[in-house]
Design an enzyme around this catalytic site. Structure first.
Site, PDB file in Angstrom:
ATOM      1  N   CYS A  49       0.875  -1.179   0.000  1.00  0.00           N
ATOM      2  CA  CYS A  49       0.000   0.000   0.000  1.00  0.00           C
ATOM      3  C   CYS A  49       0.915   1.233   0.000  1.00  0.00           C
ATOM      4  CB  CYS A  49      -0.892  -0.050   1.241  1.00  0.00           C
ATOM      5  SG  CYS A  49      -1.679   1.495   1.679  1.00  0.00           S
ATOM      6  N   HIS A  50       0.375   2.362  -0.461  1.00  0.00           N
ATOM      7  CA  HIS A  50       1.190   3.585  -0.546  1.00  0.00           C
ATOM      8  C   HIS A  50       1.790   3.987   0.795  1.00  0.00           C
ATOM      9  CE1 HIS A  50      -1.405   3.677  -4.037  1.00  0.00           C
ATOM     10  NE2 HIS A  50      -0.465   4.392  -4.608  1.00  0.00           N
ATOM     11  N   THR A  51       1.067   3.686   1.874  1.00  0.00           N
ATOM     12  CA  THR A  51       1.542   4.095   3.198  1.00  0.00           C
ATOM     13  C   THR A  51       2.857   3.405   3.568  1.00  0.00           C
ATOM     14  OG1 THR A  51      -0.732   4.468   3.806  1.00  0.00           O
ATOM     15  CG2 THR A  51       0.826   4.330   5.607  1.00  0.00           C
ATOM     16  N   HIS A  71       1.209  -3.878   5.819  1.00  0.00           N
ATOM     17  CA  HIS A  71      -0.015  -3.862   6.611  1.00  0.00           C
ATOM     18  C   HIS A  71      -1.251  -4.359   5.866  1.00  0.00           C
ATOM     19  CE1 HIS A  71      -0.011   0.037   4.618  1.00  0.00           C
ATOM     20  NE2 HIS A  71      -1.321   0.051   4.761  1.00  0.00           N
ATOM     21  N   GLU A  72      -1.117  -4.697   4.583  1.00  0.00           N
ATOM     22  CA  GLU A  72      -2.253  -5.306   3.874  1.00  0.00           C
ATOM     23  C   GLU A  72      -1.908  -6.779   3.737  1.00  0.00           C
ATOM     24  OE1 GLU A  72      -4.084  -2.046   0.723  1.00  0.00           O
ATOM     25  OE2 GLU A  72      -3.303  -3.908  -0.068  1.00  0.00           O
ATOM     26  N   CYS A 101     -10.844  -2.285  20.048  1.00  0.00           N
ATOM     27  CA  CYS A 101     -10.714  -2.942  21.359  1.00  0.00           C
ATOM     28  C   CYS A 101     -12.058  -3.421  21.874  1.00  0.00           C
ATOM     29  CB  CYS A 101     -10.055  -1.989  22.364  1.00  0.00           C
ATOM     30  SG  CYS A 101     -11.162  -0.679  22.952  1.00  0.00           S
ATOM     31  N   CYS A 104     -13.739   0.823  24.331  1.00  0.00           N
ATOM     32  CA  CYS A 104     -13.634   2.276  24.503  1.00  0.00           C
ATOM     33  C   CYS A 104     -14.904   2.971  23.965  1.00  0.00           C
ATOM     34  CB  CYS A 104     -12.391   2.812  23.795  1.00  0.00           C
ATOM     35  SG  CYS A 104     -12.511   2.784  22.003  1.00  0.00           S
ATOM     36  N   CYS A 107     -15.324   2.508  20.183  1.00  0.00           N
ATOM     37  CA  CYS A 107     -15.774   1.176  19.782  1.00  0.00           C
ATOM     38  C   CYS A 107     -17.239   0.968  20.151  1.00  0.00           C
ATOM     39  CB  CYS A 107     -14.892   0.098  20.407  1.00  0.00           C
ATOM     40  SG  CYS A 107     -13.257   0.021  19.630  1.00  0.00           S
ATOM     41  N   CYS A 115     -10.828   3.769  17.407  1.00  0.00           N
ATOM     42  CA  CYS A 115     -10.559   3.128  18.701  1.00  0.00           C
ATOM     43  C   CYS A 115      -9.472   3.890  19.480  1.00  0.00           C
ATOM     44  CB  CYS A 115     -10.118   1.684  18.455  1.00  0.00           C
ATOM     45  SG  CYS A 115      -9.562   0.828  19.930  1.00  0.00           S
ATOM     46  N   ARG A 119      -6.066   2.826  17.550  1.00  0.00           N
ATOM     47  CA  ARG A 119      -6.102   3.567  16.283  1.00  0.00           C
ATOM     48  C   ARG A 119      -4.685   3.719  15.745  1.00  0.00           C
ATOM     49  NH1 ARG A 119      -7.940   9.659  17.737  1.00  0.00           N
ATOM     50  NH2 ARG A 119      -9.588   8.501  18.779  1.00  0.00           N
ATOM     51  N   CYS A 179      -6.618  -2.870   3.803  1.00  0.00           N
ATOM     52  CA  CYS A 179      -6.429  -1.417   3.880  1.00  0.00           C
ATOM     53  C   CYS A 179      -7.084  -0.680   2.714  1.00  0.00           C
ATOM     54  CB  CYS A 179      -4.938  -1.060   3.981  1.00  0.00           C
ATOM     55  SG  CYS A 179      -4.688   0.713   4.107  1.00  0.00           S
ATOM     56  N   ARG A 374      -2.509  -3.017  -7.337  1.00  0.00           N
ATOM     57  CA  ARG A 374      -2.027  -3.776  -6.188  1.00  0.00           C
ATOM     58  C   ARG A 374      -1.109  -4.909  -6.663  1.00  0.00           C
ATOM     59  NH1 ARG A 374      -2.558  -0.130  -3.375  1.00  0.00           N
ATOM     60  NH2 ARG A 374      -3.580  -0.018  -1.338  1.00  0.00           N
TER      61      ARG A 374
END
Ligand code: CXF
Ligand code: ZN
Length: 381
Positions: A49-51, A71-72, A101, A104, A107, A115, A119, A179, A374
């Site tokens: 992913c770009h992030t 993260h994907e 979670c 909270c 959530c 969250c 988060r 993501c 992707r």
């Protein structure tokens, strides 16, 4: 299924980013067992992913290296730590960079997915439990990224950042729902909420924007107007239901004026997926007065400021923003996977490349060249 590796350190391959912008190196790393409220996952597929690229390049933030990005992804639970009751070894899962979670105020609220505990935090490179990393090489820590670090055959994730999904869903496809695709899709379906027969403008026709267009198509929008500075993206965007195209470079007036003229007063909804501040302002100003809603998804630069005349707001245009498409990862992702299983949502068209783990740097090259959408990284041969 009881795993034979539970409670033990696992040695496996991981793609380590030693320095900003330098190719990742596949290394043998040690992955510690999961602690309380953590799970250790065997990652089968991950995608870029770009992030990941943004933080690997260390643009505009304190660099934290060495680090394992990613993260994907899609994988299988290998073992669970103390206190984990809703996941067991063998479960098929998607790890997610933002958590839930379930306790909270966020959530508990129907409206939020922000969250308090889990988060996104792009600066933290360690686990919440003990402030330490679960990855090491010769006893030296390798840092985590957004609590997922999926560019590793095994990773440790907080249980709140893991969505349990249908075990028959193909992980090499649904991993992209971790993501980008969910982000774009949810921005339209959950936040912009276009009515049937309405008009939607999508700014930015990368993977996230095209997923937002897919959301508009699913919602029954009749005009889906793609806006992008790169006209080469227009041919591909047709497959995603985009019906009209506007390249702002083709006009000598602001693109919001072009869109207002094209739609007799403005689009009903707009979704901004570029992160450019000018595109954000245009996306807001191009919506119809009285009812138009603009949704910001793209991540702006650090010093950007959103500037518009307040009369736009008085004229009943609404500006909203969202991240991860307002989906609560654990509660909502399983049903997005089901949309794919029921063939309502097509994911294949987002997957333009696939490489073995050993060639992960190729995925970075494709992303940097803006080639494709992707790239799936296959962790096992
Ligand atoms: C983004 C969402 C906004 C903040 C940075 C990370 N998500 C994942 O790629
Ligand atoms: Zn992402």
């Amino acid at each position: 299924m009881v795993s034979t590796t539970a409670g033990k350190v696992i040695k496996c391959k991981a793609a380590v980013a030693w320095e900003a912008g330098k190719p990742l190196v596949i290394e043998e790393v040690e992955v510690a067992p999961p602690q309380a409220n953590e799970v250790r996952l065997k990652i089968l597929f991950t995608s870029l992913c770009h992030t990941d690229v943004y933080f690997w390049e260390a643009k505009g933030q304190t660099p934290l290296f060495p680090r394992i990005f990613g993260h994907e992804a899609g994988g299988i639970v290998e073992s669970v730590g103390e206190g984990v009751t809703d996941l067991k070894p063998g479960d098929h899962v998607l790890p997610v960079f933002t958590g839930e979670c379930k306790e909270c105020d966020h959530c508990k609220s129907e409206e939020s997915n922000m969250c308090d505990l889990l988060r996104i935090n792009t600066d933290r490179g360690v686990m919440l439990n003990d402030g330490k990393s679960r990855f090491s090489i010769n006893g030296e820590p390798i840092y985590h990224f957004v609590g997922t670090s999926t560019f590793s055959e095994y990773t440790v994730v907080h249980v709140g950042c893991v969505a349990k999904i249908n075990p028959t869903a193909p992980l090499d496809k649904v991993c992209v729902l971790s993501c980008g695709i969910s982000t774009g899709l949810g921005a339209t379906l959950n936040v912009a909420k276009p009515r049937k027969g309405s008009s939607v403008a999508i700014f930015g026709l990368g993977a996230v924007g095209l997923a937002a267009a897919e959301g508009a198509r699913l919602a029954g929008a009749s005009r889906i107007i793609g806006v992008d500075l790169n006209s080469k993206r227009f041919a591909e965007a047709k497959k995603f239901g985009v019906t009209e195209f506007v390249n702002p470079k083709d006009y000598d007036k602001p693109v919001q004026e072009v869109l207002v003229e094209m739609t007799d007063g403005g689009v009903d909804r707009s979704v901004e997926c570029t992160g450019s501040i000018n595109a954000m302002i245009s996306a807001f100003e191009c919506v119809h007065d009285g009812w138009g809603v603009a949704v910001l998804v793209g991540v702006p630069n650090k010093d950007d400021a959103f500037r518009t005349h307040p009369i736009n707001v008085l004229n009943e245009k609404t500006l909203k923003g969202t991240f991860f498409g307002n989906y609560k990862p654990r509660s909502d992702l399983p049903s997005v996977v089901e949309m794919y299983m029921k063939k309502e949502l097509e994911l294949e068209k987002f997957i333009t490349h696939e490489v073995p783990f050993s060639e992960i740097n190729k995925a970075f090259e494709y992303m940097l060249k803006g080639e494709g959408l992707r790239c799936i990284i296959r962790m096992t041969a």
